[in-house]
Design a protein around this motif. Sequence first.
Motif, PDB file in Angstrom:
ATOM      1  N   CYS A 402       0.826  -1.213   0.000  1.00  0.00           N
ATOM      2  CA  CYS A 402       0.000   0.000   0.000  1.00  0.00           C
ATOM      3  C   CYS A 402       0.857   1.259   0.000  1.00  0.00           C
ATOM      4  N   HIS A 403       1.942   1.226   0.755  1.00  0.00           N
ATOM      5  CA  HIS A 403       2.851   2.385   0.779  1.00  0.00           C
ATOM      6  C   HIS A 403       3.394   2.656  -0.619  1.00  0.00           C
ATOM      7  N   SER A 404       3.740   1.592  -1.346  1.00  0.00           N
ATOM      8  CA  SER A 404       4.251   1.728  -2.705  1.00  0.00           C
ATOM      9  C   SER A 404       3.174   2.290  -3.635  1.00  0.00           C
ATOM     10  N   ILE A 405       1.959   1.776  -3.523  1.00  0.00           N
ATOM     11  CA  ILE A 405       0.849   2.267  -4.358  1.00  0.00           C
ATOM     12  C   ILE A 405       0.542   3.722  -4.043  1.00  0.00           C
ATOM     13  N   ASN A 406       0.500   4.049  -2.760  1.00  0.00           N
ATOM     14  CA  ASN A 406       0.190   5.430  -2.369  1.00  0.00           C
ATOM     15  C   ASN A 406       1.239   6.405  -2.882  1.00  0.00           C
ATOM     16  N   ASN A 407       2.513   6.005  -2.807  1.00  0.00           N
ATOM     17  CA  ASN A 407       3.575   6.872  -3.328  1.00  0.00           C
ATOM     18  C   ASN A 407       3.438   7.072  -4.825  1.00  0.00           C
ATOM     19  N   ALA A 408       3.116   5.993  -5.536  1.00  0.00           N
ATOM     20  CA  ALA A 408       2.979   6.077  -6.988  1.00  0.00           C
ATOM     21  C   ALA A 408       1.833   6.994  -7.390  1.00  0.00           C
ATOM     22  N   LEU A 409       0.747   6.928  -6.637  1.00  0.00           N
ATOM     23  CA  LEU A 409      -0.446   7.707  -6.992  1.00  0.00           C
ATOM     24  C   LEU A 409      -0.481   9.081  -6.335  1.00  0.00           C
ATOM     25  N   GLY A 410       0.470   9.343  -5.441  1.00  0.00           N
ATOM     26  CA  GLY A 410       0.493  10.633  -4.765  1.00  0.00           C
ATOM     27  C   GLY A 410      -0.697  10.851  -3.851  1.00  0.00           C
ATOM     28  N   ASP A 411      -1.161   9.751  -3.247  1.00  0.00           N
ATOM     29  CA  ASP A 411      -2.344   9.815  -2.372  1.00  0.00           C
ATOM     30  C   ASP A 411      -2.134   8.823  -1.232  1.00  0.00           C
ATOM     31  N   ASP A 412      -1.941   9.333  -0.013  1.00  0.00           N
ATOM     32  CA  ASP A 412      -1.621   8.431   1.101  1.00  0.00           C
ATOM     33  C   ASP A 412      -2.816   7.627   1.595  1.00  0.00           C
ATOM     34  N   LYS A 413      -3.990   7.802   0.970  1.00  0.00           N
ATOM     35  CA  LYS A 413      -5.172   7.027   1.342  1.00  0.00           C
ATOM     36  C   LYS A 413      -5.696   6.175   0.180  1.00  0.00           C
ATOM     37  N   ALA A 414      -4.927   6.099  -0.898  1.00  0.00           N
ATOM     38  CA  ALA A 414      -5.375   5.332  -2.064  1.00  0.00           C
ATOM     39  C   ALA A 414      -5.458   3.850  -1.758  1.00  0.00           C
ATOM     40  N   CYS A 415      -4.581   3.370  -0.877  1.00  0.00           N
ATOM     41  CA  CYS A 415      -4.544   1.944  -0.539  1.00  0.00           C
ATOM     42  C   CYS A 415      -4.369   1.785   0.955  1.00  0.00           C
ATOM     43  N   VAL A 416      -5.161   0.900   1.542  1.00  0.00           N
ATOM     44  CA  VAL A 416      -5.029   0.585   2.966  1.00  0.00           C
ATOM     45  C   VAL A 416      -5.175  -0.923   3.150  1.00  0.00           C
ATOM     46  N   GLY A 417      -4.560  -1.425   4.213  1.00  0.00           N
ATOM     47  CA  GLY A 417      -4.729  -2.825   4.550  1.00  0.00           C
ATOM     48  C   GLY A 417      -6.041  -3.053   5.259  1.00  0.00           C
ATOM     49  N   ASN A 418      -6.601  -4.240   5.073  1.00  0.00           N
ATOM     50  CA  ASN A 418      -7.880  -4.584   5.701  1.00  0.00           C
ATOM     51  C   ASN A 418      -7.740  -5.935   6.389  1.00  0.00           C
ATOM     52  N   PRO A 419      -7.203  -5.950   7.616  1.00  0.00           N
ATOM     53  CA  PRO A 419      -6.946  -7.234   8.281  1.00  0.00           C
ATOM     54  C   PRO A 419      -8.214  -7.922   8.765  1.00  0.00           C
ATOM     55  N   VAL A 420      -8.230  -9.234   8.644  1.00  0.00           N
ATOM     56  CA  VAL A 420      -9.284 -10.080   9.206  1.00  0.00           C
ATOM     57  C   VAL A 420      -8.624 -10.941  10.276  1.00  0.00           C
ATOM     58  N   GLY A 421      -9.279 -11.090  11.416  1.00  0.00           N
ATOM     59  CA  GLY A 421      -8.639 -11.679  12.591  1.00  0.00           C
ATOM     60  C   GLY A 421      -8.044 -13.049  12.410  1.00  0.00           C
ATOM     61  N   THR A 422      -8.798 -13.962  11.833  1.00  0.00           N
ATOM     62  CA  THR A 422      -8.306 -15.346  11.721  1.00  0.00           C
ATOM     63  C   THR A 422      -8.385 -15.834  10.286  1.00  0.00           C
ATOM     64  N   PHE A 423      -7.573 -16.859   9.991  1.00  0.00           N
ATOM     65  CA  PHE A 423      -7.593 -17.448   8.663  1.00  0.00           C
ATOM     66  C   PHE A 423      -8.952 -18.061   8.365  1.00  0.00           C
ATOM     67  N   ALA A 424      -9.586 -18.658   9.383  1.00  0.00           N
ATOM     68  CA  ALA A 424     -10.910 -19.256   9.185  1.00  0.00           C
ATOM     69  C   ALA A 424     -11.928 -18.197   8.773  1.00  0.00           C
ATOM     70  N   ASP A 425     -11.927 -17.058   9.466  1.00  0.00           N
ATOM     71  CA  ASP A 425     -12.840 -15.967   9.107  1.00  0.00           C
ATOM     72  C   ASP A 425     -12.529 -15.441   7.706  1.00  0.00           C
ATOM     73  N   TYR A 426     -11.247 -15.354   7.429  1.00  0.00           N
ATOM     74  CA  TYR A 426     -10.809 -14.870   6.118  1.00  0.00           C
ATOM     75  C   TYR A 426     -11.331 -15.780   5.009  1.00  0.00           C
ATOM     76  N   ARG A 427     -11.166 -17.094   5.192  1.00  0.00           N
ATOM     77  CA  ARG A 427     -11.646 -18.028   4.190  1.00  0.00           C
ATOM     78  C   ARG A 427     -13.168 -18.007   4.073  1.00  0.00           C
TER      79      ARG A 427
END
Length: 542
Positions: A402-427
Motif C-alpha cells: 500500500c505504501h508503494s501504491i500510495n507513493n505512486a499515486l500521490g495519495d496516502d489514502k489510495a490503498c489501505v490494509g484490511n486485516p481479518v482476525g483469523t484465517f478461518a474468518d478470512y476463508r
Amino acid sequence: MRGATHARWAACAAAAALAATACGGGSDSGGDTGAVLSSSWGDPPNPLEPANTNEVQGGKVLDMIFRNLKCYDPETGAAEDMLAEKIETTDSRNFTITVKDGWTFSNGEKVTARSFVDAWNYGASLRNNQRNAYFFEYIEGYNKTHPADGGAQSADTLSGLKVVDERTFTVRLKQKFSTFPDTLGYPAYAPLPRAFFTDHAGWLRKPVGNGPYMIESYARGAQMELRKWEDYPGPDKARNGGVTLKVYTDNNTAYTDLMAGNLDLVDDVPAAQLKNVRNDLGDRYLNTPAGIIQTLAFPYYDKNWNRSGSDKVRTGLSRAIDRAQITRTIFQNTRTPATDWTSPVLGVKGGNKAGLCGEACDYDPVAAKRLIQEGGGLPGGQVKITYNADTGSHGQWVDAVCHSINNALGDDKACVGNPVGTFADYRNRITGRKMTGPFRAGWQMDYPLIQNFLQPLYYTDASSNDGKWSNGEFDRLVDEANAETDPATAVRKFQQAEEVLRDTMAAIPLWYQNGSAGYSPRLSNVRLNPFSVPVYDEIKVG
C-alpha cells in the motif's frame, strides 16, 4: 485440482499447502545410526486421511507414511514411477495402470490395484466429505459420486475406475488429460489398506500406510512419534531411526528451541529471525526456491472489478508495486519478484517463462497513475487489501504494498490494509463471496506442472478460482493444452493461456517464495524438496 476452494490457498507466508510425495534418496546404508531427530510441527486440523488432508502439517506426515504410484524427485520435481510399474494410454483419456509387485502396507497387507481403486472411490464420494475429493473430478462418474450444488449422490463408486486383476486397474477420464499420470504423486491418490474401511475409527487413531515410516504414537497438542519401518520395501529407506514432530504454535519459540539445542530442525524460519539466521546457523540455514507464488486476487463477482476499464486499473496497481524493494526489505531476499504466474522451480521445459508478465509487472509510478486514470480510477477512490492477520507477516508486506501504491499515486489514502482476525474468518469471507477489493492469495503447487498453477485458479468455476474470474479464450487454451500429447506443445498452449492472464491482469503476481529451514549440528544431509518440505528420509543424525 478443481472442486473445492479451500485446499491450496496459503495460510501463512512460509508454507501453505500439502506437499506431494517426494521420491527421496535413502538407502540401507549411508550412515543410518538409528537415531531419532526432532522437528517443529503443527497439529493438523483434519484427520490424516489422504483425501482429507489439504495443508502442510498433515501433509508432512502423509509424505512419510505413504508412497504413491508416482513420486517427485526432491531435486528437480520431475514425476517418476514409484508403485507404478507402467501407466499406458493411446488416447490420453483411457489409462491402464499396473502396480508393482512386492509392495505391502506396514501391517503386512499387500498393496494391490484394489488398494488404489477403493481409496479413490472413498475420496470421491460426497458421503465421506473428503476435502480433496475434487482431485478425482476428472474421472468419469464423479458427477454422480460427488454432484455439485447440493445435488443428490446417485453412485458410490466412480464409473471410470475398473479393477482388471490384482495388479492392474483402468481409469477413464471425462476429457483428455495427457499429463494425468504426473499428478498421481499427490497424496490424495495414495492406496489404503482394508483396515481403513473395516476399522475406520481405529485406523484414524493410528494410521497405517506403505511409506518408510510408521506412526508409533500421537499426543495431540504435544507431538507425534514416527519410527523407521525396517521392512519398508521401497528404494528410499529412511537413513535415520525416526522423526519426532513437536507441536509449536509459534515458530519463534521453535527457533529459540533450535538455538538452545532442544530441537533439531525448524522448517519455517520466522520472518523476525531472517536478519540473524545466517549468523546464527551459517551453512545450517537453507533458503531454496519452492513452488509457491503470492498474488493479489480480485472479486469478479463485484461489478467494480468487472466493469469496462478495470483491467487497466489492475495493471496500473501492478505497476505501482515495487516488488524488488519489498522482497529486499521485508523478506530479506527470501522472496523473488514474480514475472509470471507460475514458479521458477518448473524450469523452462516445465513452463516457467521468466518475464512473461513483461512491463505489466515492472515498477513504473508514472505508467501506474496513467493506467488507473484511463481505467476510470480506483473504485470508490480507494482499494483495501484484505488479509488474515493471525499468521505470517502479511500485515508487513500489505502495508509495504500500500505504501508503494500510495507513493505512486500521490495519495496516502489510495490503498489501505484490511486485516481479518483469523484465517478461518478470512476463508469464510472468500467462500461467501464477501470480498469487495483485492485480497491476499498464495498458491503452493500440488504437483510440478504448469497446469496446476493455471487451471485450478483461473479456469471458469475451477476448484480454487476464488475470485470467480472467467475467460472463454483462457478456458479454450487450457482444454487444448490438456489434450496435447506432446509435452512441449502442451506447455506452449498453457503459456498462451497465461498470456491471457497477463493481458487482463486477472490476478497480480507479487513474488515467488523460497522454502527456509534451520537445523542443529546433529544433522547432516538436510534439504528441502520443491514443495518446501524437508526430505526427512534422507536426513542423517549424529
